[in-house]
Structure formats: C-alpha cells, structure tokens
Write a protein that holds these residues in place. Structure first.
Motif, PDB file in Angstrom:
ATOM      1  N   LEU A 162       2.746  49.729  50.057  1.00 14.94           N
ATOM      2  CA  LEU A 162       4.075  50.013  49.525  1.00 14.94           C
ATOM      3  C   LEU A 162       5.111  49.383  50.452  1.00 14.94           C
ATOM      4  O   LEU A 162       5.135  49.669  51.647  1.00 14.94           O
ATOM      5  N   LYS A 163       5.968  48.517  49.903  1.00 17.57           N
ATOM      6  CA  LYS A 163       6.969  47.840  50.728  1.00 17.57           C
ATOM      7  C   LYS A 163       8.077  48.788  51.180  1.00 17.57           C
ATOM      8  O   LYS A 163       8.546  48.738  52.317  1.00 17.57           O
ATOM      9  N   HIS A 164       8.522  49.639  50.260  1.00 21.71           N
ATOM     10  CA  HIS A 164       9.661  50.523  50.536  1.00 21.71           C
ATOM     11  C   HIS A 164       9.641  51.651  49.524  1.00 21.71           C
ATOM     12  O   HIS A 164       8.981  51.564  48.487  1.00 21.71           O
ATOM     13  N   HIS A 165      10.338  52.722  49.804  1.00 23.44           N
ATOM     14  CA  HIS A 165      10.459  53.804  48.830  1.00 23.44           C
ATOM     15  C   HIS A 165      11.270  53.319  47.631  1.00 23.44           C
ATOM     16  O   HIS A 165      12.176  52.486  47.770  1.00 23.44           O
ATOM     17  N   VAL A 166      10.940  53.839  46.459  1.00 20.89           N
ATOM     18  CA  VAL A 166      11.577  53.373  45.232  1.00 20.89           C
ATOM     19  C   VAL A 166      12.477  54.467  44.666  1.00 20.89           C
ATOM     20  O   VAL A 166      12.346  55.646  44.991  1.00 20.89           O
ATOM     21  N   SER A 167      13.398  54.061  43.821  1.00 26.30           N
ATOM     22  CA  SER A 167      14.183  54.986  43.008  1.00 26.30           C
ATOM     23  C   SER A 167      14.170  54.431  41.592  1.00 26.30           C
ATOM     24  O   SER A 167      14.252  53.219  41.386  1.00 26.30           O
ATOM     25  N   SER A 185       5.434  61.875  50.866  1.00 27.46           N
ATOM     26  CA  SER A 185       5.671  60.540  50.331  1.00 27.46           C
ATOM     27  C   SER A 185       4.791  59.523  51.046  1.00 27.46           C
ATOM     28  O   SER A 185       4.343  59.738  52.177  1.00 27.46           O
ATOM     29  N   TYR A 186       4.534  58.399  50.360  1.00 26.32           N
ATOM     30  CA  TYR A 186       3.849  57.295  51.011  1.00 26.32           C
ATOM     31  C   TYR A 186       4.708  56.763  52.159  1.00 26.32           C
ATOM     32  O   TYR A 186       5.938  56.846  52.126  1.00 26.32           O
ATOM     33  N   THR A 187       4.053  56.182  53.142  1.00 27.90           N
ATOM     34  CA  THR A 187       4.752  55.556  54.262  1.00 27.90           C
ATOM     35  C   THR A 187       4.874  54.060  53.993  1.00 27.90           C
ATOM     36  O   THR A 187       3.849  53.378  53.851  1.00 27.90           O
ATOM     37  N   PRO A 188       6.090  53.533  53.870  1.00 30.17           N
ATOM     38  CA  PRO A 188       6.230  52.092  53.663  1.00 30.17           C
ATOM     39  C   PRO A 188       5.507  51.301  54.744  1.00 30.17           C
ATOM     40  O   PRO A 188       5.537  51.658  55.924  1.00 30.17           O
ATOM     41  N   GLY A 189       4.829  50.253  54.321  1.00 27.82           N
ATOM     42  CA  GLY A 189       4.053  49.435  55.237  1.00 27.82           C
ATOM     43  C   GLY A 189       2.612  49.873  55.370  1.00 27.82           C
ATOM     44  O   GLY A 189       1.817  49.207  56.047  1.00 27.82           O
ATOM     45  N   SER A 190       2.276  50.996  54.735  1.00 28.14           N
ATOM     46  CA  SER A 190       0.907  51.509  54.774  1.00 28.14           C
ATOM     47  C   SER A 190       0.300  51.475  53.375  1.00 28.14           C
ATOM     48  O   SER A 190       1.021  51.444  52.372  1.00 28.14           O
ATOM     49  N   MET A 193       5.200  46.682  45.665  1.00 33.55           N
ATOM     50  CA  MET A 193       3.915  46.708  46.362  1.00 33.55           C
ATOM     51  C   MET A 193       3.451  45.280  46.612  1.00 33.55           C
ATOM     52  O   MET A 193       3.882  44.359  45.944  1.00 33.55           O
ATOM     53  N   HIS A 194       2.583  45.118  47.584  1.00 39.67           N
ATOM     54  CA  HIS A 194       1.977  43.807  47.774  1.00 39.67           C
ATOM     55  C   HIS A 194       0.590  43.969  48.376  1.00 39.67           C
ATOM     56  O   HIS A 194       0.257  44.993  48.989  1.00 39.67           O
ATOM     57  N   LEU A 195      -0.217  42.939  48.187  1.00 42.82           N
ATOM     58  CA  LEU A 195      -1.585  42.934  48.694  1.00 42.82           C
ATOM     59  C   LEU A 195      -1.594  42.255  50.052  1.00 42.82           C
ATOM     60  O   LEU A 195      -0.989  41.187  50.229  1.00 42.82           O
ATOM     61  N   THR A 196      -2.264  42.872  51.008  1.00 45.03           N
ATOM     62  CA  THR A 196      -2.332  42.283  52.344  1.00 45.03           C
ATOM     63  C   THR A 196      -3.739  42.438  52.897  1.00 45.03           C
ATOM     64  O   THR A 196      -4.491  43.317  52.468  1.00 45.03           O
TER      65      THR A 196
END
Length: 347
Positions: free
Chosen positions: A16-21, A74-79, A29-32
């Motif tokens: 997850l890149k960042h929290h969304v609204s 919440s999810y942690t951005p970057g994780s 999101m992105h694949l890494t």
C-alpha cells in the motif's frame, strides 16, 4: 528462489503506497520485490508459509484508510497489505503446525509470509474440496453467512428472506441456506448476469437488479406483499431504509456489511428506524471472528452439503499476484462474479 545456503527466497509483495479516502484505485498499491528467510524462529510460535490463494473482502477498504476507533488496525503504508488466505506451511515454531500443513487464516499479500499471530490460523483437514474454498465458503465468508443467518436470525420454515448483494461471497450462501431451511428467498444484485445466477444457479425464488429499480420500497412490496421476516444486509443505505418499511412483526436483520456506504465521504443516515419499534424487530451487527469457536460446527454442517452438491459456490479467481490490486479494486465496483480470490501459487 530459495537458496539452500542462506535459506532465503525472493518475495513479491503488494504494497500500500498511502492511506486512501474514497474509492481505492489500483495506483494506491504497487508490486515490489524483496527477500524472506524461510525459517521460523525457535520459541516464537511463528510459521513461515507459501501463500496459495488470497481473499478479496469488503472490510479491507477500512484497513486502507486511516481510521480511528475501528475494530482492526489500518494498513501501514510501505508494507504489504494483509487479509485472509490459504497457504502451505514451509517451517514452523508452533507446536500445532508442521511443515507441509495446509492452513487458512490471516496472511500477507505476498508470495511468502512470516505469520507471528497464529491464534486465527486454522489447519485444513479436508482436501477433497477445492483449496480455494478455504478463502470463501470454508473460510471467513462462509462463517459470516452461517453465523448471521443461523445464529442471529434463527430462521423458521416458510419465512420470507431478503438478501442484498446476494451474488457475493456471503450472499450466495445465505440464499442457499435459506432455501434449505424451507424459506421464500429474494436477492438483489447489480447486473442482469448476477440476477440470472441467483435464480438459476443458487435457487433463489426471485431476484432483481437494483440498478433498474427506481423505488426500492415499491420493489420490495412487489416481491414481499406480506412483508420480510429476515433481511441479511450487505449494503445498508437506501436499501436498508426500504427494508425497514417492509418488515413483518418480529423481523430480524443481520447487518453483515454496508458496502454502499464505504466509498462515501459522508455516509447516509438511516431514516426509518421507527419501524424497529413498531414491528418489534431486531437488528444486530456482528464481527465473525468472535464466533470462530463455532467453526467445527459449521464444517460439520457445510462439508456434506458441498460434497452432495446441495450447496454450490461460484468463485471469480484472478491469476497471479500482479493482478491482485485490480481484483481488490474491482470488488468495490461490483466487477466480480461470485467470491473474488487471487491465485498466488499452486501446489
């Protein structure tokens, strides 16, 4: 690829890149790529698993947001994002799980996961059914349908049952459970293709495309001239308001979800709650993980029905971790047909 010398594997992850609204987008999101040790630390009760199937579920939208006072963090951005999945144990420091065990429970959206919180991890004992079913009918969605319908609504033969979002992972099961109970069942869905499935695949008595109905109250009166005994609510909003005006005396409402509200900056209010009083009705929300102690009871009920084809289950399986973001985002626009699952790796 695992290397015997250092006991590591490359590990693709959905981050997850960042929290969304508002509505999530694939670009959130992105694949890494990363690496993971394939050994569980001694004394930690942790397990290392190879993920096989990942479950896309509506509650995940809340974890993508930055919310306070929610039932889960919440999810942690970057994780990597997390959710329910089906996996194979590669290494275990937990006495209840051994190498090569198949399990379902909370895991990461990645090829391999180190699971340290194993209290809601279930060993798979029955492999004569599709493994992907443990992300759906034999996992959290199946338990959600079972608890909401049987435990909360206490259905009786001949009662009138309405299910919204009836073609989804949970709704398709509730409708079939209701028919097995001898109830009259109507479902709503968001396309004519789904309506056809409800009537001709899942055995609903009637179904309608809510997008083609300008007046939900009149629609429900048409299908339920004598009123509704049980409403299994997956959408909330205007549909819930219409149901409240069409209740029978001592009706029961199981509030499973309110997907019509999840993308709104300001959720809609409920305007017809007086009906709860006038009809002596009961409306109850619930969190399925508080009922996991009943999972063996559920398996005892559902497995024979699957094997005898008295209950069917439709899955929408996306192939590959690279397609996971699109599969999850599509869930919130109703793009899926049936239970949305992502196949990561096969045995």
């Amino acid at each position: 690829m695992a290397t015997g010398a250092i006991d590591e594997a490359s590990n693709m992850k959905v981050i997850l890149k960042h929290h969304v609204s508002g509505s999530p987008q694939e670009t959130d999101m992105h694949l890494t790529a990363g690496t993971i040790k394939l050994k569980a630390s001694g004394g930690s009760n942790a397990v290392v698993v190879k993920n096989l199937f990942l479950s896309c579920d509506p509650y995940m939208i809340f974890k993508m947001m930055k919310l306070e006072r929610h039932y889960s963090d919440s999810y942690t951005p970057g994780s990597p994002i997390t959710g329910y999945g089906v996996a194979k144990v590669l290494d275990s420091a937990h006495p209840d799980f051994q190498k090569d065990d198949l399990v379902w429970g909370l895991t990461g959206w990645e090829e391999y996961s180190l699971i340290t919180e194993t209290n809601h991890l279930f060993k798979i004992q029955h492999t004569d059914v599709p493994l992907s079913f443990y992300a759906g009918i034999l996992g959290m969605p199946g338990m959600t349908a079972y608890i909401g319908f049987y435990e909360l609504c206490s259905p009786q033969k001949g009662e009138y049952v309405f299910v919204s979002a009836a073609c989804g992972a949970v709704g398709q099961l509730v409708g079939q459970f209701a028919k097995l109970q001898g109830c009259y069942v109507v479902g709503s869905a968001g396309s004519n293709e789904k309506v056809d499935l409800l009537k001709n695949k899942f055995g609903f008595d009637e179904a309608f495309n809510y997008k083609e109905e300008p007046d939900f109250t009149a629609t429900l009166k048409r299908f339920f001239p004598e009123g509704i005994d049980i409403y299994f609510d997956n959408v909330g909003g205007k549909m819930l308001d219409a149901v409240l005006l069409n209740l029978r005396v001592r009706a029961r409402i199981a509030v499973c979800g309110m997907i019509s509200q999840y993308n709104l900056e300001q959720p809609e209010g409920v305007h017809n709650l007086t009906s709860i009083v006038m009809k002596q009705a009961r409306m109850q929300g619930y969190l399925v993980f508080e009922y996991y102690h009943l999972y063996p009871k559920y398996l005892e009920m559902i497995l024979p029905k699957i094997r005898e084809e008295k209950v069917v289950y439709v899955e929408d399986i996306a192939d590959g971790l690279e397609n996971a973001p699109a599969a999850l985002v599509g869930l919130f626009s109703g793009r899926n047909i049936g239970k949305q699952v992502v196949a990561v790796n096969c045995l």
